[in-house]
Design a protein around this motif. Structure first.
Motif, PDB file in Angstrom:
ATOM      1  N   ALA A  13       0.843  -1.196   0.000  1.00 56.16           N
ATOM      2  CA  ALA A  13       0.000   0.000   0.000  1.00 56.16           C
ATOM      3  C   ALA A  13       0.879   1.247   0.000  1.00 56.16           C
ATOM      4  O   ALA A  13       0.637   2.193  -0.732  1.00 56.16           O
ATOM      5  N   ALA A  14       1.931   1.205   0.818  1.00 60.20           N
ATOM      6  CA  ALA A  14       2.772   2.389   0.947  1.00 60.20           C
ATOM      7  C   ALA A  14       3.508   2.693  -0.347  1.00 60.20           C
ATOM      8  O   ALA A  14       3.639   3.835  -0.732  1.00 60.20           O
ATOM      9  N   PHE A  15       3.998   1.651  -1.045  1.00 58.77           N
ATOM     10  CA  PHE A  15       4.713   2.023  -2.246  1.00 58.77           C
ATOM     11  C   PHE A  15       3.803   2.338  -3.409  1.00 58.77           C
ATOM     12  O   PHE A  15       4.192   3.034  -4.329  1.00 58.77           O
ATOM     13  N   ASP A 359       2.809  23.012   7.711  1.00 56.06           N
ATOM     14  CA  ASP A 359       3.727  23.966   7.075  1.00 56.06           C
ATOM     15  C   ASP A 359       3.544  24.040   5.564  1.00 56.06           C
ATOM     16  O   ASP A 359       4.283  24.746   4.879  1.00 56.06           O
ATOM     17  N   GLY A 360       2.606  23.250   5.035  1.00 54.04           N
ATOM     18  CA  GLY A 360       2.320  23.311   3.603  1.00 54.04           C
ATOM     19  C   GLY A 360       3.286  22.526   2.728  1.00 54.04           C
ATOM     20  O   GLY A 360       3.353  22.745   1.516  1.00 54.04           O
ATOM     21  N   LEU A 361       4.052  21.625   3.320  1.00 58.51           N
ATOM     22  CA  LEU A 361       4.982  20.826   2.515  1.00 58.51           C
ATOM     23  C   LEU A 361       4.229  19.785   1.683  1.00 58.51           C
ATOM     24  O   LEU A 361       3.177  19.288   2.100  1.00 58.51           O
ATOM     25  N   THR A 362       4.782  19.454   0.527  1.00 57.44           N
ATOM     26  CA  THR A 362       4.205  18.394  -0.294  1.00 57.44           C
ATOM     27  C   THR A 362       4.615  17.039   0.270  1.00 57.44           C
ATOM     28  O   THR A 362       5.480  16.946   1.147  1.00 57.44           O
ATOM     29  N   ILE A 363       4.033  15.980  -0.293  1.00 52.20           N
ATOM     30  CA  ILE A 363       4.383  14.622   0.147  1.00 52.20           C
ATOM     31  C   ILE A 363       5.861  14.332  -0.135  1.00 52.20           C
ATOM     32  O   ILE A 363       6.554  13.718   0.685  1.00 52.20           O
ATOM     33  N   PHE A 382       1.608   8.094   6.125  1.00 48.05           N
ATOM     34  CA  PHE A 382       0.902   8.964   7.081  1.00 48.05           C
ATOM     35  C   PHE A 382       0.426  10.253   6.403  1.00 48.05           C
ATOM     36  O   PHE A 382      -0.650  10.755   6.721  1.00 48.05           O
ATOM     37  N   TYR A 383       1.245  10.761   5.497  1.00 47.16           N
ATOM     38  CA  TYR A 383       0.848  11.987   4.789  1.00 47.16           C
ATOM     39  C   TYR A 383      -0.496  11.772   4.095  1.00 47.16           C
ATOM     40  O   TYR A 383      -1.420  12.568   4.228  1.00 47.16           O
ATOM     41  N   GLN A 384      -0.595  10.669   3.365  1.00 45.31           N
ATOM     42  CA  GLN A 384      -1.840  10.357   2.657  1.00 45.31           C
ATOM     43  C   GLN A 384      -3.001  10.189   3.646  1.00 45.31           C
ATOM     44  O   GLN A 384      -4.105  10.663   3.412  1.00 45.31           O
TER      45      GLN A 384
END
Ligand SMILES: [Zn+2]
Length: 391
Positions: A13-15, A359-363, A382-384
């Motif tokens: 899932a993560a990759f 902070d508005g960082l992308t993945i 976790f980001y997703q």
């Protein structure tokens, strides 16, 4: 055997989540990811030739001992079968078995339409028969509780005067070997089975054992048993027979007395919709299912509010004797400190990703800026999770 099916599923899932940004953290150890992604694309578009060649490349590029090896080799096998390379298909299945990372993954092959053209061949049948000679190892953990390794997941058995209580069943194909190991321990009839979650490597023999024993499981597991078990896209096995359905559904903290010992069972839903953890209060042994895997840097708060899950698990640990022996669903037995350490790392990663989103960082930026401390596929995971609206 060190079987870690669910690590595979989670990493898979993560990759998938992080495929778009894989260039950010490409390393030699990750050389298999690009051909795997290309193979997956070919699989989806129905191109068996490219599916077969890319999955073979991915399997060859994967470091020895890598936990995802059996999964990628299994893909190489089914892709070869679809491409009309029956001998290669059998060879890849044989490698899954021989490498002993998750040998019993081959048990899915008879249900896999990809192998239908070769399922009657002697080579395919010979590989499927290997499970008959499965050898399991047994380790004493405490009180009258033993760990049996090699059935697909860690199986605990409590051998009491009037019979046996088991935690998890392993794959169905491992049941004869498991019953043999229980006999060798002096165990009588299997009376009670607790299923930690609805994955085939943990509940594979629930239907057979449900005929003999009282079955305990979470309502989420009961619900999952009534549905086909999807191993991968295009490959599912039928719903469980009625005999697998839990006799007792555990939706809250519960104490079962067996062989004179109180056994605490607590829902720890996170990894699936039906996780249970089990603590033998006098033997001082705990089985945390796949909510805890020693070799995986992260817990699995993928289906629930992660902080609530971690708090709940921690309070369960707090109630255990400090010298409790802990097993997860796979890998070696360990201690409470190892679980606490992993909870700490997971909390750090969650904090880091949340701040990064704030902070508005992308993945990609998040994965890169955290890569010294956290595996990028987990920060991406976790980001997703935190970016998605939860239902
Ligand atoms: Zn598992």
């Amino acid at each position: 055997m060190r079987a870690r099916h669910v690590v595979l599923v989670a990493l898979y899932a993560a990759f998938r989540l992080s495929a778009a940004s894989s260039a950010v953290y490409a390393q030699d150890a990750d050389a298999w990811r690009a051909p795997f992604a290309a193979g997956e694309e070919a699989r989806r578009s129905g191109d068996a030739v490219v599916y077969a060649s890319e999955m073979a490349n991915a399997a060859e590029a994967m470091p020895a001992g890598h936990l995802n090896r059996p999964f990628v080799q299994y893909h190489a096998a089914r892709a070869a079968a679809l491409d009309g390379q029956g001998d290669n298909a059998v060879r890849w299945l044989r490698r899954v078995w021989d490498e002993d990372i998750e040998s019993l993954m081959i048990s899915f092959a008879p249900f896999d339409p990809a192998f239908s053209a070769i399922s009657d061949s002697s080579g395919f049948r010979a590989v499927m028969d290997l499970a008959r000679d499965l050898s399991l190892t047994t380790r004493f953990l405490g009180g009258n509780v033993h760990l049996i390794v090699g059935a697909g997941s860690n199986v605990l058995v409590k051998v009491a005067a009037d019979g046996v209580l088991m935690v998890d069943t392993g794959f169905s194909s491992a049941l004869p070997a498991l019953q043999g190991a229980i006999r060798d321990l002096g165990g009588g009839p299997i009376r009670t089975v607790i299923v930690t979650h609805p994955h085939e490597d943990h509940m594979g023999a629930a239907a057979e054992l449900g005929v003999l024993a009282d079955l305990f499981a979470h309502p989420g597991t009961a619900a999952a048993m009534a549905e086909p078990y999807v191993f991968m896209e295009g490959l599912s096995i039928p719903p469980k027979a009625n005999s697998a359905m839990p006799d007792f559904q555990i939706a809250g903290d519960t104490s079962i007395v067996f062989g004179g010992e109180a056994i605490r069972v607590m829902p720890t839903v996170a990894h699936t919709a039906g996780d249970l953890s089990v603590y033998f209060t006098e033997s001082r042994v705990a089985h945390l299912g796949d909510a805890f895997l020693p070799g995986n840097p992260m817990m699995y708060p993928g289906t629930v509010e992660p902080d609530a899950f971690l708090d709940r698990l921690e309070s369960f640990l707090d109630a255990m004797h400090p010298e409790t022996v802990v097993v997860g669903g796979h890998e070696e037995a360990t201690d409470l400190d190892a679980v606490r350490d992993q909870i700490g790392v997971t909390r750090d990663a969650i904090r880091f990703v949340r701040a990064s989103i704030e902070d508005g960082l992308t993945i990609e930026e998040t994965a890169r800026s955290g890569q010294d401390r956290f595996a990028p596929q987990w920060t991406a995971f976790f980001y997703q999770l935190f970016k998605q609206p939860r239902d």
